[in-house]
Design a protein around this motif. Structure first.
Motif, PDB file in Angstrom:
ATOM      1  N   LYS A 204     -20.875 -21.523 -56.117  1.00 51.71           N
ATOM      2  CA  LYS A 204     -21.801 -22.683 -55.189  1.00 51.71           C
ATOM      3  C   LYS A 204     -21.909 -22.546 -54.007  1.00 51.71           C
ATOM      4  CE  LYS A 204     -20.613 -26.086 -59.079  1.00 51.71           C
ATOM      5  NZ  LYS A 204     -19.767 -27.374 -59.256  1.00 51.71           N
ATOM      6  N   ILE A 205     -20.558 -21.886 -53.468  1.00 49.54           N
ATOM      7  CA  ILE A 205     -20.633 -21.704 -51.807  1.00 49.54           C
ATOM      8  C   ILE A 205     -21.578 -20.538 -51.623  1.00 49.54           C
ATOM      9  CG2 ILE A 205     -19.154 -20.856 -50.023  1.00 49.54           C
ATOM     10  CD1 ILE A 205     -16.756 -22.349 -51.609  1.00 49.54           C
ATOM     11  N   MET A 206     -21.626 -19.639 -52.431  1.00 54.76           N
ATOM     12  CA  MET A 206     -22.615 -18.569 -52.136  1.00 54.76           C
ATOM     13  C   MET A 206     -24.015 -19.045 -52.226  1.00 54.76           C
ATOM     14  SD  MET A 206     -20.859 -15.110 -53.842  1.00 54.76           S
ATOM     15  CE  MET A 206     -20.552 -15.834 -55.342  1.00 54.76           C
ATOM     16  N   ALA A 207     -24.188 -20.186 -53.309  1.00 53.80           N
ATOM     17  CA  ALA A 207     -25.617 -20.485 -53.515  1.00 53.80           C
ATOM     18  C   ALA A 207     -26.046 -21.269 -52.250  1.00 53.80           C
ATOM     19  CB  ALA A 207     -25.623 -21.520 -54.796  1.00 53.80           C
ATOM     20  N   GLY A 208     -25.152 -21.890 -51.264  1.00 47.50           N
ATOM     21  CA  GLY A 208     -25.547 -22.103 -50.183  1.00 47.50           C
ATOM     22  C   GLY A 208     -24.880 -23.799 -49.906  1.00 47.50           C
ATOM     23  N   ASP A 209     -24.024 -24.244 -51.013  1.00 44.35           N
ATOM     24  CA  ASP A 209     -23.199 -25.814 -50.914  1.00 44.35           C
ATOM     25  C   ASP A 209     -21.923 -25.368 -50.052  1.00 44.35           C
ATOM     26  OD1 ASP A 209     -22.270 -27.954 -51.058  1.00 44.35           O
ATOM     27  OD2 ASP A 209     -22.234 -28.080 -53.046  1.00 44.35           O
ATOM     28  N   LEU A 210     -21.771 -25.223 -48.871  1.00 49.42           N
ATOM     29  CA  LEU A 210     -20.555 -25.186 -48.181  1.00 49.42           C
ATOM     30  C   LEU A 210     -19.698 -26.223 -48.017  1.00 49.42           C
ATOM     31  CD1 LEU A 210     -22.113 -23.549 -44.682  1.00 49.42           C
ATOM     32  CD2 LEU A 210     -20.890 -22.414 -46.830  1.00 49.42           C
ATOM     33  N   SER A 211     -20.311 -27.442 -48.772  1.00 51.10           N
ATOM     34  CA  SER A 211     -19.442 -28.625 -48.967  1.00 51.10           C
ATOM     35  C   SER A 211     -18.421 -28.464 -50.066  1.00 51.10           C
ATOM     36  CB  SER A 211     -20.114 -29.869 -49.222  1.00 51.10           C
ATOM     37  OG  SER A 211     -20.899 -29.949 -50.351  1.00 51.10           O
ATOM     38  N   GLN A 212     -18.491 -27.235 -50.908  1.00 49.77           N
ATOM     39  CA  GLN A 212     -17.709 -26.982 -52.048  1.00 49.77           C
ATOM     40  C   GLN A 212     -16.355 -26.647 -51.231  1.00 49.77           C
ATOM     41  OE1 GLN A 212     -17.913 -27.238 -55.357  1.00 49.77           O
ATOM     42  NE2 GLN A 212     -19.685 -28.487 -55.119  1.00 49.77           N
ATOM     43  N   ARG A 213     -15.149 -26.957 -52.068  1.00 43.94           N
ATOM     44  CA  ARG A 213     -13.806 -26.591 -51.668  1.00 43.94           C
ATOM     45  C   ARG A 213     -13.121 -25.834 -53.138  1.00 43.94           C
ATOM     46  NH1 ARG A 213     -16.014 -26.954 -47.613  1.00 43.94           N
ATOM     47  NH2 ARG A 213     -15.800 -28.351 -45.811  1.00 43.94           N
ATOM     48  N   LEU A 214     -12.278 -24.798 -52.781  1.00 42.21           N
ATOM     49  CA  LEU A 214     -11.390 -24.136 -53.826  1.00 42.21           C
ATOM     50  C   LEU A 214     -10.476 -25.177 -54.379  1.00 42.21           C
ATOM     51  CD1 LEU A 214     -11.267 -20.596 -52.351  1.00 42.21           C
ATOM     52  CD2 LEU A 214     -12.866 -21.629 -53.738  1.00 42.21           C
ATOM     53  N   PRO A 215     -10.332 -25.160 -55.686  1.00 39.46           N
ATOM     54  CA  PRO A 215      -9.419 -25.908 -56.227  1.00 39.46           C
ATOM     55  C   PRO A 215      -7.919 -25.920 -55.718  1.00 39.46           C
ATOM     56  CG  PRO A 215     -10.121 -24.545 -57.594  1.00 39.46           C
ATOM     57  CD  PRO A 215     -10.955 -24.398 -56.570  1.00 39.46           C
ATOM     58  N   GLU A 216      -7.115 -26.880 -55.414  1.00 37.15           N
ATOM     59  CA  GLU A 216      -5.660 -26.863 -55.323  1.00 37.15           C
ATOM     60  C   GLU A 216      -5.054 -27.582 -56.284  1.00 37.15           C
ATOM     61  OE1 GLU A 216      -4.631 -27.097 -50.884  1.00 37.15           O
ATOM     62  OE2 GLU A 216      -6.503 -26.788 -50.714  1.00 37.15           O
ATOM     63  N   THR A 217      -4.050 -27.542 -56.592  1.00 37.50           N
ATOM     64  CA  THR A 217      -3.056 -28.320 -57.632  1.00 37.50           C
ATOM     65  C   THR A 217      -1.889 -28.932 -56.870  1.00 37.50           C
ATOM     66  OG1 THR A 217      -1.740 -26.181 -58.159  1.00 37.50           O
ATOM     67  CG2 THR A 217      -3.719 -26.508 -59.498  1.00 37.50           C
ATOM     68  N   GLY A 218      -1.790 -28.468 -55.545  1.00 33.71           N
ATOM     69  CA  GLY A 218      -0.492 -29.252 -54.925  1.00 33.71           C
ATOM     70  C   GLY A 218       0.811 -28.556 -55.267  1.00 33.71           C
ATOM     71  N   SER A 219       0.826 -27.559 -56.011  1.00 40.27           N
ATOM     72  CA  SER A 219       2.113 -26.868 -56.385  1.00 40.27           C
ATOM     73  C   SER A 219       2.699 -26.202 -55.014  1.00 40.27           C
ATOM     74  CB  SER A 219       2.015 -25.883 -57.499  1.00 40.27           C
ATOM     75  OG  SER A 219       0.950 -24.793 -57.223  1.00 40.27           O
ATOM     76  N   GLY A 220       1.828 -25.648 -54.456  1.00 39.44           N
ATOM     77  CA  GLY A 220       2.390 -24.934 -52.992  1.00 39.44           C
ATOM     78  C   GLY A 220       2.544 -23.511 -53.383  1.00 39.44           C
ATOM     79  N   ASP A 221       2.108 -22.882 -54.596  1.00 33.55           N
ATOM     80  CA  ASP A 221       2.050 -21.542 -54.759  1.00 33.55           C
ATOM     81  C   ASP A 221       1.067 -20.763 -53.984  1.00 33.55           C
ATOM     82  OD1 ASP A 221      -0.244 -22.129 -56.203  1.00 33.55           O
ATOM     83  OD2 ASP A 221       0.512 -21.700 -57.984  1.00 33.55           O
ATOM     84  N   GLU A 222       1.229 -19.387 -54.487  1.00 30.76           N
ATOM     85  CA  GLU A 222       0.136 -18.245 -53.554  1.00 30.76           C
ATOM     86  C   GLU A 222      -1.159 -18.773 -53.737  1.00 30.76           C
ATOM     87  OE1 GLU A 222       2.584 -17.565 -55.919  1.00 30.76           O
ATOM     88  OE2 GLU A 222       4.022 -16.539 -54.872  1.00 30.76           O
ATOM     89  N   PHE A 223      -1.689 -19.217 -54.979  1.00 31.45           N
ATOM     90  CA  PHE A 223      -2.935 -19.687 -55.135  1.00 31.45           C
ATOM     91  C   PHE A 223      -3.302 -20.756 -54.376  1.00 31.45           C
ATOM     92  CE2 PHE A 223      -2.373 -17.448 -59.466  1.00 31.45           C
ATOM     93  CZ  PHE A 223      -3.522 -16.796 -59.442  1.00 31.45           C
ATOM     94  N   ASP A 224      -2.343 -21.882 -54.193  1.00 28.81           N
ATOM     95  CA  ASP A 224      -2.648 -22.944 -53.418  1.00 28.81           C
ATOM     96  C   ASP A 224      -2.547 -22.750 -52.007  1.00 28.81           C
ATOM     97  OD1 ASP A 224      -2.931 -24.899 -55.194  1.00 28.81           O
ATOM     98  OD2 ASP A 224      -1.402 -26.173 -54.684  1.00 28.81           O
ATOM     99  N   ARG A 225      -1.644 -21.723 -51.478  1.00 29.86           N
ATOM    100  CA  ARG A 225      -1.849 -21.356 -49.951  1.00 29.86           C
ATOM    101  C   ARG A 225      -3.184 -20.806 -49.783  1.00 29.86           C
ATOM    102  NH1 ARG A 225       3.674 -19.942 -51.237  1.00 29.86           N
ATOM    103  NH2 ARG A 225       3.268 -17.878 -51.436  1.00 29.86           N
ATOM    104  N   LEU A 226      -3.227 -19.665 -50.444  1.00 28.16           N
ATOM    105  CA  LEU A 226      -4.738 -19.154 -50.548  1.00 28.16           C
ATOM    106  C   LEU A 226      -5.892 -19.884 -50.450  1.00 28.16           C
ATOM    107  CD1 LEU A 226      -6.344 -16.439 -50.180  1.00 28.16           C
ATOM    108  CD2 LEU A 226      -6.314 -16.116 -52.791  1.00 28.16           C
ATOM    109  N   ALA A 227      -5.970 -20.813 -51.476  1.00 28.83           N
ATOM    110  CA  ALA A 227      -7.122 -21.831 -51.429  1.00 28.83           C
ATOM    111  C   ALA A 227      -6.987 -22.540 -50.154  1.00 28.83           C
ATOM    112  CB  ALA A 227      -6.780 -22.651 -52.664  1.00 28.83           C
ATOM    113  N   GLY A 228      -5.947 -23.116 -49.834  1.00 29.19           N
ATOM    114  CA  GLY A 228      -5.773 -23.966 -48.634  1.00 29.19           C
ATOM    115  C   GLY A 228      -6.131 -23.296 -47.412  1.00 29.19           C
ATOM    116  N   SER A 229      -6.177 -22.019 -47.164  1.00 30.07           N
ATOM    117  CA  SER A 229      -6.461 -21.399 -46.127  1.00 30.07           C
ATOM    118  C   SER A 229      -8.146 -21.069 -45.966  1.00 30.07           C
ATOM    119  CB  SER A 229      -5.878 -19.845 -46.024  1.00 30.07           C
ATOM    120  OG  SER A 229      -4.404 -19.941 -45.687  1.00 30.07           O
ATOM    121  N   LEU A 230      -8.310 -20.678 -47.120  1.00 29.76           N
ATOM    122  CA  LEU A 230      -9.923 -20.390 -47.296  1.00 29.76           C
ATOM    123  C   LEU A 230     -10.773 -21.955 -47.279  1.00 29.76           C
ATOM    124  CD1 LEU A 230      -9.959 -18.007 -50.413  1.00 29.76           C
ATOM    125  CD2 LEU A 230     -10.384 -17.665 -47.972  1.00 29.76           C
TER     126      LEU A 230
END
Length: 469
Positions: A204-230
């Motif tokens: 969706k972001i590549m389609a031009g919707d910059l309001s989209q955000r990567l999902p975060e679960t709140g666990s604070g793991d590597e996926f969450d840290r990466l998603a938060g930075s992005l």
């Protein structure tokens, strides 16, 4: 074929490939562990068995030395009938079995004194078939009178123990392997779902919707840290993209008028000018309008440079008190010429980490705005103050002019926005926008408030709040 195609499609997933590799490595390690433990167990059993036989051989030699053949026979007879007894054989000089708990031995076992080279076959009493033959190891003693004594142990017991240990280990490792697969399936499915959600958001972001955000679960793991930075990066990209859109719109609307005016002046000069003085006057007006356009574009470039963070590498410790005093002294005669009194209330020794040039530019913009829009015949004052507070370091420029309606505070910090009553005055509408960009670069904020609320001329106080430390 369809199943093979689905398997190939599944194997394209990194998680599946890694799991297959981990499973192979786990299986290899498990096999090595089983072989190592069983070999160690077998070796220990063999060592203990030989130690037990050697100890008993020494005892029998002592018994023979002290009591002769009669004592040896009595001891062997008693020991051979005990539960779990060793193998005992007493043979004559010619090799015939005289006594013991073994019915028959493999030929040649009694010929050599000491430990047998390898396990040999023997029969127990009551067993005659070849399938009933057993294997054992033994130690053979030969006395001076030719009498031979064999003390041995059936190797089936350590073999059974080794097989039992191996089966137990294989069962335990099998249970561990199944458990690992179940855990991987549960955790792997969850990880793959998170990756799928991330991939969907990225599409969706590549389609031009910059309001989209990567999902975060709140666990604070590597996926969450990466998603938060992005997500922080996406928010900045969205803000810059929105700023670019606003700039494009504002340029189209706000710069069209001065460019049209510039063209009309040049056209009028060509059509109506009669002598060199008329042309000179027209050129001076064109140059003045051109300078204003250049200042506008310079301000836009400055804002873009600040928002892009290109000045972040030039950060250093800045004495904010010295900067404020410097610009206060610089603008004091200018303010007097414009009919204002510029007051300074600067606390000494206030420092922040930032870019001195940009901070000075922001203070200059605020003072310049105050002189343009802060006219008040009864109180022509502008105050520049610097102070530290609990929530940060504050730089405030306050005037006592007409002020700005509170519902317009969010608009006046936008690029090119100007109130209707201020459009007749010179300016680009970029001063506060640049100040906001400078403060965002420094991790601070800009606050607007009336200088003296409730009065006919409430004025406007613009405060730059720098973070502490």
């Amino acid at each position: 074929m369809a199943a093979l195609a689905r398997l190939r499609l599944l194997y394209r997933h990194t998680a599946v490939r890694l799991s297959a590799i981990y499973l192979l490595l786990f299986s290899a390690c498990a096999a090595v562990l089983v072989l190592y433990v069983t070999s160690i167990s077998d070796g220990q059993l063999q060592t203990r068995m030989k130690e037990s036989i050697s100890e008993e051989v020494n005892q029998l030699e002592d018994i023979y030395t002290e009591g002769g053949v009669a004592s040896l026979l009595r001891v062997l007879e008693r020991r051979s009938h005990q539960p779990g007894a060793n193998l005992y054989v007493i043979a004559g000089p010619s090799g015939e079995i005289l006594a013991g708990n073994v019915a028959g031995l493999q030929a040649g076992v009694l010929n050599e004194e000491g430990w047998t080279d390898k396990p040999f076959l023997y029969n127990r009493f009551g067993e005659t078939a070849k399938k009933d033959r057993h294997q054992a190891i033994a130690h053979v003693i030969r006395f001076e009178n030719g009498l031979r004594v064999l003390v041995g142990r059936d190797v089936g017991e350590p073999e059974n123990a080794r097989l039992l240990v191996r089966k137990a280990l294989m069962l335990a490792l099998g249970v561990m392997g199944v458990g690992a697969l179940v855990i991987w399936f549960a955790i792997g499915r969850n990880a793959l779902k998170r990756i799928d959600r991330t991939s969907l958001a990225a599409q969706k972001i590549m389609a031009g919707d910059l309001s989209q955000r990567l999902p975060e679960t709140g666990s604070g793991d590597e996926f969450d840290r990466l998603a938060g930075s992005l997500n922080v990066m996406l928010a900045r990209m969205e803000r810059l993209n929105e700023g670019l859109r606003q700039v494009s719109d504002n340029i189209a609307h706000d710069l069209k008028t001065p460019l049209t005016r510039l063209r009309n002046k040049a056209e009028s000069a060509l059509a109506k000018a009669e002598d060199a003085d008329d042309y000179r006057l027209a050129l001076e007006e064109v140059i003045g309008d051109t300078d204003q356009l250049i200042r506008t574009f310079n301000a836009l470039l400055m804002i873009s440079r600040v928002e892009a963070g290109s000045a972040a590498a030039e950060m250093s410790v800045v004495n904010l008190s010295e900067v404020a005093e410097e610009f206060g002294e610089l603008y004091e005669p200018v303010a007097e010429d414009a009919g204002f009194i510029l007051r300074r209330d600067v606390a000494p020794g206030v420092v922040v980490r930032g870019n001195r040039e940009l901070i000075g530019q922001a203070i200059s913009n605020l003072i310049d705005n105050a002189m343009k829009y802060g006219d008040n015949p009864d109180a022509p004052e502008i105050t520049l103050s610097v102070a530290s507070s609990a929530d940060g370091v504050r730089v405030t420029v306050a005037d006592r002019g007409q002020g700005v309606p509170e519902d317009k505070y969010g608009d006046v910090v936008k690029r090119f926005f100007r109130l209707d009553e201020s459009r007749s005055k010179p300016g680009t509408g970029l001063g506060l926008a640049l100040t906001v960009a400078v403060m965002e670069l420094h991790g601070g904020r800009v606050g607007l408030s009336p200088t003296e609320a409730g009065k006919e001329h409430p004025g406007l106080s613009v405060t730059m709040v720098f973070p502490l430390g």
